[in-house]
Scaffold this motif. Structure first.
Motif, PDB file in Angstrom:
ATOM      1  N   ARG A   1       0.848  -1.190   0.000  1.00  0.00           N
ATOM      2  CA  ARG A   1       0.000   0.000   0.000  1.00  0.00           C
ATOM      3  C   ARG A   1       0.883   1.239   0.000  1.00  0.00           C
ATOM      4  O   ARG A   1       1.728   1.416   0.896  1.00  0.00           O
ATOM      5  N   PRO A   2       0.734   2.114  -0.997  1.00  0.00           N
ATOM      6  CA  PRO A   2       1.578   3.308  -1.076  1.00  0.00           C
ATOM      7  C   PRO A   2       1.521   4.178   0.174  1.00  0.00           C
ATOM      8  O   PRO A   2       2.524   4.785   0.552  1.00  0.00           O
ATOM      9  N   ASP A   3       0.366   4.232   0.839  1.00  0.00           N
ATOM     10  CA  ASP A   3       0.236   5.081   2.013  1.00  0.00           C
ATOM     11  C   ASP A   3       0.987   4.530   3.219  1.00  0.00           C
ATOM     12  O   ASP A   3       1.136   5.217   4.235  1.00  0.00           O
ATOM     13  N   GLU A   4       1.485   3.280   3.137  1.00  0.00           N
ATOM     14  CA  GLU A   4       2.217   2.679   4.246  1.00  0.00           C
ATOM     15  C   GLU A   4       3.727   2.670   4.018  1.00  0.00           C
ATOM     16  O   GLU A   4       4.472   2.182   4.872  1.00  0.00           O
ATOM     17  N   ARG A   5       4.183   3.203   2.904  1.00  0.00           N
ATOM     18  CA  ARG A   5       5.621   3.190   2.627  1.00  0.00           C
ATOM     19  C   ARG A   5       6.368   3.926   3.739  1.00  0.00           C
ATOM     20  O   ARG A   5       5.941   4.971   4.212  1.00  0.00           O
ATOM     21  N   GLY A   6       7.482   3.338   4.152  1.00  0.00           N
ATOM     22  CA  GLY A   6       8.258   3.930   5.223  1.00  0.00           C
ATOM     23  C   GLY A   6       7.797   3.545   6.614  1.00  0.00           C
ATOM     24  O   GLY A   6       8.289   4.097   7.596  1.00  0.00           O
ATOM     25  N   THR A   7       6.870   2.591   6.719  1.00  0.00           N
ATOM     26  CA  THR A   7       6.328   2.192   8.020  1.00  0.00           C
ATOM     27  C   THR A   7       6.613   0.718   8.308  1.00  0.00           C
ATOM     28  O   THR A   7       6.893  -0.078   7.401  1.00  0.00           O
ATOM     29  N   THR A   8       6.500   0.361   9.593  1.00  0.00           N
ATOM     30  CA  THR A   8       6.652  -1.044   9.979  1.00  0.00           C
ATOM     31  C   THR A   8       5.562  -1.895   9.354  1.00  0.00           C
ATOM     32  O   THR A   8       5.782  -3.067   9.021  1.00  0.00           O
ATOM     33  N   GLN A   9       4.375  -1.324   9.191  1.00  0.00           N
ATOM     34  CA  GLN A   9       3.285  -2.069   8.548  1.00  0.00           C
ATOM     35  C   GLN A   9       3.710  -2.582   7.174  1.00  0.00           C
ATOM     36  O   GLN A   9       3.380  -3.715   6.790  1.00  0.00           O
ATOM     37  N   SER A  10       4.439  -1.760   6.431  1.00  0.00           N
ATOM     38  CA  SER A  10       4.857  -2.171   5.090  1.00  0.00           C
ATOM     39  C   SER A  10       5.830  -3.348   5.161  1.00  0.00           C
ATOM     40  O   SER A  10       5.794  -4.251   4.309  1.00  0.00           O
ATOM     41  N   LEU A  11       6.705  -3.357   6.166  1.00  0.00           N
ATOM     42  CA  LEU A  11       7.637  -4.472   6.313  1.00  0.00           C
ATOM     43  C   LEU A  11       6.900  -5.766   6.631  1.00  0.00           C
ATOM     44  O   LEU A  11       7.251  -6.837   6.113  1.00  0.00           O
ATOM     45  N   VAL A  12       5.885  -5.674   7.497  1.00  0.00           N
ATOM     46  CA  VAL A  12       5.091  -6.865   7.824  1.00  0.00           C
ATOM     47  C   VAL A  12       4.438  -7.411   6.563  1.00  0.00           C
ATOM     48  O   VAL A  12       4.490  -8.620   6.285  1.00  0.00           O
ATOM     49  N   ARG A  13       3.814  -6.540   5.786  1.00  0.00           N
ATOM     50  CA  ARG A  13       3.168  -6.996   4.540  1.00  0.00           C
ATOM     51  C   ARG A  13       4.189  -7.652   3.609  1.00  0.00           C
ATOM     52  O   ARG A  13       3.924  -8.705   3.008  1.00  0.00           O
ATOM     53  N   GLY A  14       5.355  -7.027   3.471  1.00  0.00           N
ATOM     54  CA  GLY A  14       6.354  -7.556   2.559  1.00  0.00           C
ATOM     55  C   GLY A  14       6.868  -8.917   2.969  1.00  0.00           C
ATOM     56  O   GLY A  14       7.032  -9.819   2.129  1.00  0.00           O
ATOM     57  N   VAL A  15       7.133  -9.098   4.246  1.00  0.00           N
ATOM     58  CA  VAL A  15       7.619 -10.392   4.729  1.00  0.00           C
ATOM     59  C   VAL A  15       6.557 -11.471   4.565  1.00  0.00           C
ATOM     60  O   VAL A  15       6.841 -12.589   4.115  1.00  0.00           O
ATOM     61  N   VAL A  16       5.317 -11.152   4.917  1.00  0.00           N
ATOM     62  CA  VAL A  16       4.227 -12.121   4.785  1.00  0.00           C
ATOM     63  C   VAL A  16       4.053 -12.545   3.330  1.00  0.00           C
ATOM     64  O   VAL A  16       3.968 -13.742   3.010  1.00  0.00           O
ATOM     65  N   GLU A  17       4.016 -11.580   2.415  1.00  0.00           N
ATOM     66  CA  GLU A  17       3.834 -11.911   1.004  1.00  0.00           C
ATOM     67  C   GLU A  17       5.021 -12.704   0.479  1.00  0.00           C
ATOM     68  O   GLU A  17       4.851 -13.640  -0.319  1.00  0.00           O
ATOM     69  N   GLY A  18       6.238 -12.354   0.918  1.00  0.00           N
ATOM     70  CA  GLY A  18       7.407 -13.098   0.473  1.00  0.00           C
ATOM     71  C   GLY A  18       7.379 -14.545   0.922  1.00  0.00           C
ATOM     72  O   GLY A  18       7.717 -15.452   0.152  1.00  0.00           O
TER      73      GLY A  18
END
Length: 378
Positions: A66-83
């Motif tokens: 989600r572009p609005d989450e860039r630079g946040t811990t939320q974005s890292l969680v999403r990225g790790v889960v999807e990976g």
């Protein structure tokens, strides 16, 4: 399904400042601080995360970035889960409690430690503790993709791989996605030196654009030479076209290209010194690397000339060491921390003097952590 406990150490880069994203060689080590997580399954496709000192958050999974989450811990969680899901780990809803001893923004890769602790924990929780779907290199690649594609930081793979592997390792990134890993048995304390890291009290995330520009400049030089990375451009070709690079791209990209080749020689010099247990040669190459980062790479000074936290901390270390040991910027630069190799009998006085100038707790001594990211069932 029971809960799991996961842990990932911080890391320090020992050699190879900004060479990994150009397919170069690096030496890095895991250090004695880290991130611990307790993770348990919960109903629904959601992640609930509680970190000490930060507000808890909850996100729905399966939405992609989600572009609005860039630079946040939320974005890292999403990225790790999807990976993880992309390599066959069936991640579902979970709750994580996070405790960190890695200084945030201090250049010890708190983000990589978070990514790898989460990745190892979720793999243990949802893949029956089987490391088959991932493993150290695959987990490192998942963490890098989370930080690069979801968080928005154009990082290389060094941080995540050092956190994943533990100990002191030499990495060769010539083949993207297939790094070569060599463990090096090198104990500074056996030669009378200790590793200290000096906090500049400037979160390097404040300079994300300047950090990103380093990789962009070096990649632009490689592209000018007709290659995707500088590792695929012979040094003689770069030197022959150095004036053309200056004319076409400007002086700073040309200097950063020069740093790559200079630093690669110094990486090899330090690897040879560590193998030979030649601490004098190791320290000499470290000092020369510090000069290259400052003069050519230029990731010590910020463009804001009124504030120079990294340069001040580096100058202070040089002053206090007075020709003994070595000090250098490490990691992304512009802030974060300064790495110092200090004679063991001077560590206490070095810490006191640094703290007197920069504040209590600014200088910390670290040990090398022999193990990388890992998880176990509770």
């Amino acid at each position: 399904m029971s809960a799991v406990r996961a842990y990932a150490p911080g890391r320090t880069e020992i050699a190879g400042n900004h060479t990994d994203h150009q397919g170069g060689r690096v030496v890095a080590a895991a250090v004695s601080c880290g991130i611990e997580m307790e993770i348990e399954p919960i109903d629904g496709m959601r992640a609930h995360v509680e970190s000490e000192g930060f507000a808890p958050f909850e996100i729905a999974l399966g939405e992609g970035g989600r572009p609005d989450e860039r630079g946040t811990t939320q974005s890292l969680v999403r990225g790790v889960v999807e990976g993880l899901r992309n390599v066959g780990v069936p991640v579902e809803g979970f709750a994580a409690k996070v405790r960190s001893t890695v200084p945030s923004g201090g250049g010890l890769s708190s983000s990589a430690a978070f990514e790898l602790a989460l990745g190892a924990g979720l793999e243990c929780l949802f893949a029956a503790g089987d490391v088959g779907p991932a493993g150290p290199v695959a987990l490192a690649l998942i963490g890098q993709a989370a930080e690069r594609d979801y968080f928005g930081k154009p990082c290389g793979l060094m941080d995540q791989l050092a956190v994943a592997c533990g100990g002191v390792c030499a990495f060769d990134f010539a083949s993207p996605g297939q790094p070569e890993v060599e463990r090096i048995d090198f104990d500074l304390s056996a030669f009378g030196y200790e590793l200290c890291l000096v906090d500049t009290h400037c979160d390097h995330s404040l300079y994300t654009q300047e950090y990103a520009q380093v990789a962009q400049d070096m990649s632009a030089v490689a592209a000018f030479m007709g290659a995707p990375m500088l590792s695929q451009v012979p040094e003689a070709v770069f030197v022959d076209r150095f004036d053309n690079v200056r004319a076409e791209l400007g002086d700073l990209p040309a200097l950063r290209g020069l740093h790559y080749y200079h630093e690669m020689k110094l990486v090899d010099a330090r690897i040879c010194a560590m193998r030979a247990e030649d601490v004098s040669a190791f320290l000499d190459a470290t000092r020369r690397s510090a000069a290259s980062s400052a003069q050519f790479l230029q990731n010590v000074s910020t463009f804001d000339r009124a504030s120079q936290p990294a340069m001040v901390a580096l100058a202070l270390c040089e002053l206090l060491l007075d020709g003994e040991g070595a000090a250098r910027i490490h990691g992304g630069g512009f802030g974060g921390s300064i790495q110092a190799f200090v004679p063991a009998d001077r560590v206490a006085s070095f810490q006191r003097q640094v703290d007197a100038h920069l504040g209590e707790g600014s200088c910390q001594a670290y040990r090398i952590a022999p193990k990388g990211a890992r998880a176990e069932r509770l």
